[in-house]
Design a protein around this motif. Structure first.
Motif, PDB file in Angstrom:
ATOM      1  N   VAL A 169      31.016  -2.127 -13.472  1.00  0.00           N
ATOM      2  CA  VAL A 169      30.630  -2.631 -12.153  1.00  0.00           C
ATOM      3  C   VAL A 169      29.295  -3.359 -12.252  1.00  0.00           C
ATOM      4  CG1 VAL A 169      31.905  -0.872 -10.883  1.00  0.00           C
ATOM      5  CG2 VAL A 169      29.519  -0.446 -11.529  1.00  0.00           C
ATOM      6  N   ARG A 170      29.047  -4.270 -11.312  1.00  0.00           N
ATOM      7  CA  ARG A 170      27.858  -5.112 -11.392  1.00  0.00           C
ATOM      8  C   ARG A 170      26.574  -4.316 -11.214  1.00  0.00           C
ATOM      9  NH1 ARG A 170      28.167 -10.220  -7.591  1.00  0.00           N
ATOM     10  NH2 ARG A 170      26.120 -10.448  -8.560  1.00  0.00           N
ATOM     11  N   TYR A 171      26.582  -3.303 -10.364  1.00  0.00           N
ATOM     12  CA  TYR A 171      25.351  -2.556 -10.095  1.00  0.00           C
ATOM     13  C   TYR A 171      25.468  -1.129 -10.629  1.00  0.00           C
ATOM     14  CZ  TYR A 171      21.577  -0.195  -7.662  1.00  0.00           C
ATOM     15  OH  TYR A 171      20.459   0.544  -7.375  1.00  0.00           O
ATOM     16  N   ALA A 172      24.507  -0.739 -11.438  1.00  0.00           N
ATOM     17  CA  ALA A 172      24.339   0.648 -11.897  1.00  0.00           C
ATOM     18  C   ALA A 172      25.572   1.195 -12.611  1.00  0.00           C
ATOM     19  CB  ALA A 172      23.946   1.552 -10.724  1.00  0.00           C
ATOM     20  N   GLY A 173      26.210   0.381 -13.435  1.00  0.00           N
ATOM     21  CA  GLY A 173      27.357   0.852 -14.194  1.00  0.00           C
ATOM     22  C   GLY A 173      26.992   2.018 -15.099  1.00  0.00           C
ATOM     23  N   GLY A 174      27.831   3.054 -15.108  1.00  0.00           N
ATOM     24  CA  GLY A 174      27.584   4.224 -15.942  1.00  0.00           C
ATOM     25  C   GLY A 174      26.587   5.207 -15.356  1.00  0.00           C
ATOM     26  N   SER A 175      26.155   4.993 -14.104  1.00  0.00           N
ATOM     27  CA  SER A 175      25.193   5.884 -13.454  1.00  0.00           C
ATOM     28  C   SER A 175      25.879   6.684 -12.345  1.00  0.00           C
ATOM     29  CB  SER A 175      24.033   5.087 -12.851  1.00  0.00           C
ATOM     30  OG  SER A 175      23.301   4.413 -13.851  1.00  0.00           O
ATOM     31  N   TRP A 176      25.279   7.807 -11.994  1.00  0.00           N
ATOM     32  CA  TRP A 176      25.749   8.617 -10.872  1.00  0.00           C
ATOM     33  C   TRP A 176      25.105   8.120  -9.585  1.00  0.00           C
ATOM     34  CZ3 TRP A 176      29.502  12.357 -11.385  1.00  0.00           C
ATOM     35  CH2 TRP A 176      29.836  12.713 -12.697  1.00  0.00           C
ATOM     36  N   HIS A 177      25.862   8.226  -8.489  1.00  0.00           N
ATOM     37  CA  HIS A 177      25.403   7.622  -7.233  1.00  0.00           C
ATOM     38  C   HIS A 177      26.097   8.333  -6.071  1.00  0.00           C
ATOM     39  CE1 HIS A 177      23.632   4.717  -4.674  1.00  0.00           C
ATOM     40  NE2 HIS A 177      24.588   3.810  -4.658  1.00  0.00           N
ATOM     41  N   TYR A 178      25.494   8.185  -4.900  1.00  0.00           N
ATOM     42  CA  TYR A 178      26.176   8.629  -3.683  1.00  0.00           C
ATOM     43  C   TYR A 178      27.496   7.865  -3.501  1.00  0.00           C
ATOM     44  CZ  TYR A 178      22.192  11.045  -1.364  1.00  0.00           C
ATOM     45  OH  TYR A 178      21.196  11.915  -0.997  1.00  0.00           O
ATOM     46  N   LEU A 179      28.413   8.433  -2.741  1.00  0.00           N
ATOM     47  CA  LEU A 179      29.513   7.651  -2.178  1.00  0.00           C
ATOM     48  C   LEU A 179      28.866   6.637  -1.255  1.00  0.00           C
ATOM     49  CD1 LEU A 179      32.836   9.057  -0.729  1.00  0.00           C
ATOM     50  CD2 LEU A 179      31.612   7.182   0.357  1.00  0.00           C
ATOM     51  N   ALA A 180      29.133   5.342  -1.466  1.00  0.00           N
ATOM     52  CA  ALA A 180      28.353   4.334  -0.752  1.00  0.00           C
ATOM     53  C   ALA A 180      29.158   3.063  -0.537  1.00  0.00           C
ATOM     54  CB  ALA A 180      27.074   4.004  -1.538  1.00  0.00           C
ATOM     55  N   GLY A 181      28.647   2.215   0.349  1.00  0.00           N
ATOM     56  CA  GLY A 181      29.257   0.917   0.591  1.00  0.00           C
ATOM     57  C   GLY A 181      28.343   0.052   1.432  1.00  0.00           C
ATOM     58  N   LYS A 182      28.709  -1.217   1.563  1.00  0.00           N
ATOM     59  CA  LYS A 182      27.941  -2.148   2.383  1.00  0.00           C
ATOM     60  C   LYS A 182      28.670  -2.419   3.690  1.00  0.00           C
ATOM     61  CE  LYS A 182      25.566  -4.507  -1.392  1.00  0.00           C
ATOM     62  NZ  LYS A 182      25.318  -5.800  -2.073  1.00  0.00           N
ATOM     63  N   CYS A 183      27.895  -2.528   4.764  1.00  0.00           N
ATOM     64  CA  CYS A 183      28.477  -2.744   6.076  1.00  0.00           C
ATOM     65  C   CYS A 183      29.137  -4.116   6.158  1.00  0.00           C
ATOM     66  CB  CYS A 183      27.400  -2.648   7.154  1.00  0.00           C
ATOM     67  SG  CYS A 183      26.871  -0.954   7.471  1.00  0.00           S
ATOM     68  N   GLU A 184      30.321  -4.134   6.717  1.00  0.00           N
ATOM     69  CA  GLU A 184      30.992  -5.379   7.041  1.00  0.00           C
ATOM     70  C   GLU A 184      30.750  -5.635   8.533  1.00  0.00           C
ATOM     71  OE1 GLU A 184      34.994  -4.810   5.672  1.00  0.00           O
ATOM     72  OE2 GLU A 184      34.365  -4.460   3.595  1.00  0.00           O
ATOM     73  N   GLN A 185      31.713  -6.192   9.255  1.00  0.00           N
ATOM     74  CA  GLN A 185      31.536  -6.409  10.683  1.00  0.00           C
ATOM     75  C   GLN A 185      31.888  -5.102  11.401  1.00  0.00           C
ATOM     76  OE1 GLN A 185      30.285  -9.304  11.690  1.00  0.00           O
ATOM     77  NE2 GLN A 185      30.143  -8.649  13.813  1.00  0.00           N
ATOM     78  N   GLU A 186      30.966  -4.122  11.299  1.00  0.00           N
ATOM     79  CA  GLU A 186      31.212  -2.775  11.797  1.00  0.00           C
ATOM     80  C   GLU A 186      29.896  -2.039  11.905  1.00  0.00           C
ATOM     81  OE1 GLU A 186      33.535  -0.847   8.712  1.00  0.00           O
ATOM     82  OE2 GLU A 186      32.262  -1.729   7.165  1.00  0.00           O
TER      83      GLU A 186
END
Length: 327
Positions: free
Chosen positions: A211-228
């Motif tokens: 993945v483009r960001y932080a590949g191989g790292s642990w992270h929160y369940l996350a996402g970017k806002c769309e029209q919502e």
């Protein structure tokens, strides 16, 4: 004579050595001792430098490339360029720096000077740089070049590079800026889910290495806002990524981290929401993004953890609601 080296007649008359001593290549043309940076953002824009209008300045009041001449201590022209950039624009760090072309220019003394041009990619905001030489730095697209006062040959150089390297990303993917009396930059919004089980363990996902960001790292369940709304985004992402069902009434804002990942990069406001209740067990539903879910004790978090995720977890544990990184 300590430190001296004596040359034989054969060595002095060798064409190869004579060219080296005279700073020339074997084709008779001088070897470049100047280096410039053709900086692009991968979206079709090029960074140009407006020179000062002072006595002795090469091509005053002209848009040109950043760079300069080789000095004692520079081991190669790439070193020359990196030193010049550090002196002229501290904080500007180039990706993918590589030789591109040798161009010829005319010095203040009327001499023809070969210049080694390197290309490099940078996606920052030049207004945030500490410019120590020249008047300004600004992004320009090839279709704007005919309206500018440029150093000789620069327009052709840029157009050639643009034709050979089509934009990697859409031009509208760059941070949007508008003028309303002051320059205001739009901030991106991200949402994150902070879940703790009955043992106090925190749910984290291992991001796919590609993945483009932080590949191989642990992270929160996350996402970017769309029209919502932010909470609608959180509930959608929880279901799409992990098969978790969350009621909006069970969601509350736990922490916010305002992040700048790189100098001149798009600021991101990362909102972390806590869910008091949920239905389902975490499952990998988007394996191209996340390859595993795991519950981690707060005192045994993984080393490979996204920095602002760690900051948010610490802030929540300490009862704080806001942190910032990179400012």
């Amino acid at each position: 004579m300590s430190g001296a080296q004596w040359l034989s007649f054969a060595e002095v008359t060798s064409p190869t050595l004579r060219a080296k001593l005279l700073g020339e290549q074997l084709d008779g043309r001088p070897e470049p001792v100047n280096a410039s940076a053709l900086i692009h953002n991968g979206a079709g824009s090029y960074l140009l430098h407006l020179r000062d209008d002072r006595p002795g300045i090469w091509q005053p009041w002209t848009l040109a490339l950043l760079g300069g001449g080789r000095e004692r201590g520079d081991t190669c022209l790439e070193d020359t360029l990196r030193r010049e950039l550090a002196e002229e624009t501290p904080g500007l760090r180039l990706d993918d720096l590589e030789p591109y072309a040798v161009e010829e220019d005319t010095s203040v003394d009327g001499l023809h000077v070969p210049i080694q041009v390197f290309t490099g990619r940078w996606k920052g905001n030049p207004d945030l740089l500490d410019l120590r030489e020249g008047v300004l730095l600004h992004w320009f697209t090839p279709d704007q070049l005919d309206r500018l006062r440029l150093s000789p040959g620069l327009a052709d150089l840029i157009r050639r590079h643009a034709a050979e390297h089509p934009p990697r990303v859409r031009p509208d993917a760059a941070p949007q800026v508008w003028d309303g009396g002051s320059r205001t930059v739009l901030n991106g919004i991200g949402v994150h889910l902070h879940l703790q089980d009955d043992h106090g363990r925190i749910l984290l996902g291992l991001r796919h290495p590609d993945v483009r960001y932080a590949g191989g790292s642990w992270h929160y369940l996350a996402g970017k806002c769309e029209q919502e709304s932010a909470t609608a985004c959180l509930i959608r992402e929880a279901w799409e990524e992990a098969g978790l069902v969350i009621d909006p009434a069970d969601v509350e804002l736990a922490h916010a981290v305002h992040v700048v990942d790189s100098l001149g990069g798009l600021p991101l406001l990362q909102l972390v929401f806590r869910a008091r209740r949920w239905k389902g067990s975490p499952e990998v539903r988007e394996p191209d993004k996340c390859v595993a879910w795991r519950w981690w004790p707060p005192h045994e978090l993984p080393d490979q953890l996204v920095p602002y995720t760690r900051t948010a977890i610490t802030g929540i544990a300490e009862g704080r609601t806001y942190s910032q990184l990179g400012w």
